[in-house]
Design a protein around this motif. Structure first.
Motif, PDB file in Angstrom:
ATOM      1  N   ASP A   1      35.756   0.953  29.235  1.00  0.00           N
ATOM      2  CA  ASP A   1      34.287   1.264  29.171  1.00  0.00           C
ATOM      3  C   ASP A   1      33.775   1.606  30.544  1.00  0.00           C
ATOM      4  OD1 ASP A   1      34.052   0.891  26.081  1.00  0.00           O
ATOM      5  OD2 ASP A   1      34.699  -1.006  26.833  1.00  0.00           O
TER       6      ASP A   1
ATOM      7  N   SER B   1      27.374   2.207  26.269  1.00  0.00           N
ATOM      8  CA  SER B   1      27.753   0.888  26.699  1.00  0.00           C
ATOM      9  C   SER B   1      26.536   0.064  27.114  1.00  0.00           C
ATOM     10  CB  SER B   1      28.549   1.028  28.097  1.00  0.00           C
ATOM     11  OG  SER B   1      29.956   1.539  27.702  1.00  0.00           O
TER      12      SER B   1
ATOM     13  N   LYS C   1      30.938   4.382  30.184  1.00  0.00           N
ATOM     14  CA  LYS C   1      31.062   5.059  29.036  1.00  0.00           C
ATOM     15  C   LYS C   1      29.854   5.123  27.989  1.00  0.00           C
ATOM     16  CE  LYS C   1      33.839   4.761  24.541  1.00  0.00           C
ATOM     17  NZ  LYS C   1      34.798   3.908  23.853  1.00  0.00           N
TER      18      LYS C   1
ATOM     19  N   ILE D   1      33.345  -5.233  26.290  1.00  0.00           N
ATOM     20  CA  ILE D   1      33.409  -4.209  27.065  1.00  0.00           C
ATOM     21  C   ILE D   1      34.843  -4.436  27.970  1.00  0.00           C
ATOM     22  CG2 ILE D   1      32.145  -3.214  28.783  1.00  0.00           C
ATOM     23  CD1 ILE D   1      30.591  -2.639  26.074  1.00  0.00           C
TER      24      ILE D   1
END
Ligand SMILES: *Cc1c(COP(=O)(O)O)cnc(C)c1O
Length: 417
Positions: A209, A233, A230, A187
């Motif tokens: 993200d 996530s 995002k 991430i």
């Protein structure tokens, strides 16, 4: 405090004034439209609608959807949630795992210290990347630091002290490439607080993200921040309570603050280019004027690849804090390191990462301009700096050397504010 003849604000990196438009947009939500955005009745609905409008304004600026926008109490909370939330989610799924997190040595304390506290608790392994002599994180070095168990990389967009712009798009592309071949996806989070006013923050262009920013650095109110998450996530909430903010951030919404952030964001795009050129021109005039008029003065960090509003200057044989006080007495507001570290005696961790010895880091001040800065303010500063610095150099002399010597002995290993 004595009446000042001049009031010059060169500390937009610490906070900005709330713009008139933002203030007017917020005002009704303190009194007439005071509803709790979670209430089902018509008073609550009015507040909820205003929050929704703001959420859409923020989403539009970031090129995201409204469900991807979480409101928090500020970037400190957004950054804590981003880092601790991703680690928590991972550990919920993999209780026996020990994930690896990569960040940099030049992050704001709320990022570095979030990573440090997880590391201290024994929950993660961590890598803190350095910067090159231009104040930039090298993507190659980052690539080298990635491990099999890396779950999160957090790199700030624009540094708050020296204004250097990190290669976020390049890092985003790199992580995407790595993720294609990885079982454990990484991430990518960026602290974009100092970037929102001047740089492209479309999340798809950046390849991030998670992205954090704050209301009070963009002519909005204090005490409200944003975290873009995002869709899909893996992140857990870190504060228990109600199911506000899609279950990710419990607590009654700060409706006037949220309305203020929406309005502040709405104003950025149409004036972005103009404001960027405007502050850059003033900032360059300020740097050139001071460097020319003050012997033994230097710019910390690169000339290019830095935020258009940032100047970080160093003066031989001058203590940054003494200079800050002396300038304040002349009606000029600047800062040393970042505002939160100003009250501590520790040298800036960013200037140290840039390779400055502690005594040089202590001889530095940060000047950050904004859209309300004026040429007259700049010229006043160019006139005041040489005089103030000369005076400080006269009185300090040996005393300074002695104090700096003592300070170095006290320098702690780790930084924090
Ligand atoms: C100001 C700042 C923060 C903290 O934001 P708050 O909203 O004041 O908590 C975080 N990161 C950077 C880079 C900042 O400049």
């Amino acid at each position: 405090m004595a009446e000042l003849k001049q009031k010059v604000y060169f500390d937009y990196g610490a906070t900005t004034p709330v713009s008139k438009e933002v203030f007017l947009a917020m005002q009704p939500y303190f009194s007439e439209k005071f509803g709790n955005a979670s209430s089902i009745h018509f008073i609550g609905e009015e507040a909820a609608e205003a929050v929704q409008k703001s959420r859409e304004q923020v989403a539009e600026y970031l090129g995201a959807t409204f469900e991807e926008i979480i409101f928090t109490s500020g970037a400190t909370e957004s950054n804590n949630l981003a880092i601790k939330g991703v680690v928590k989610k991972f550990l919920e799924k993999n209780p026996a795992g020990k994930p690896h997190v990569i960040t940099t040595k030049i992050e704001h304390h709320c990022v570095v210290d979030s990573v440090k506290s997880l590391e201290k608790e024994g929950l993660i392994e961590a890598t803190y990347l350095g910067i090159n002599s231009n104040g930039i994180v090298e993507p190659e070095e980052l690539k080298f630091a990635v491990k099999k168990n890396t779950i999160l990389i957090s790199v700030m967009y624009v540094n708050n002290e020296i204004g250097t712009v990190q290669p976020i798009k390049e890092i985003g592309r790199l992580i995407k490439e790595l993720n294609e071949k990885r079982e454990q996806k990484i991430i990518f989070h960026t602290d974009a607080v100092q970037a929102v006013n001047y740089f492209d923050c479309e999340v798809k262009n950046l390849g991030v993200d998670l992205l954090s920013f704050s209301g009070h650095k963009i002519y909005g109110p204090k005490g409200v921040g944003v975290l873009y998450i995002k869709k899909g996530s893996p992140i857990a909430r870190i504060q228990d309570g109600g199911s506000h903010e899609f279950g990710l951030r419990a607590g009654t919404l700060n409706v006037p603050g949220i309305v203020g952030v929406g309005e502040a964001i709405k104003q950025i795009q149409p004036e972005k280019e103009k404001n960027t050129e405007f502050v850059k021109k003033l900032r360059d005039r300020l740097i050139a004027g001071i460097l020319k008029n003050v012997p033994g003065s230097y710019l910390n960090g690169p000339k290019e690849s830095r935020s258009p509003n940032n100047a970080n200057l160093r003066f031989d044989n001058v203590e940054g804090e003494a200079l800050l006080y002396a300038l304040s007495f002349e009606g000029i507001a600047v800062s040393t390191a970042s505002a939160c570290a100003s009250k501590s005696l520790k040298p800036s961790h960013v200037l140290i990462a840039l390779g400055l010895p502690p005594e040089q880091a202590h001889s530095s001040v940060r000047l950050t301009l904004g859209k309300y800065s004026t040429e007259q303010e700049v010229d006043y500063a160019i006139e005041v700096f040489p005089r103030v610095i000369e005076k400080l150099r006269q009185v300090s002399g040996n005393v300074l050397q002695e104090r700096l010597g003592k300070r170095e002995e006290r320098l702690p290993e780790d930084f924090g504010c």
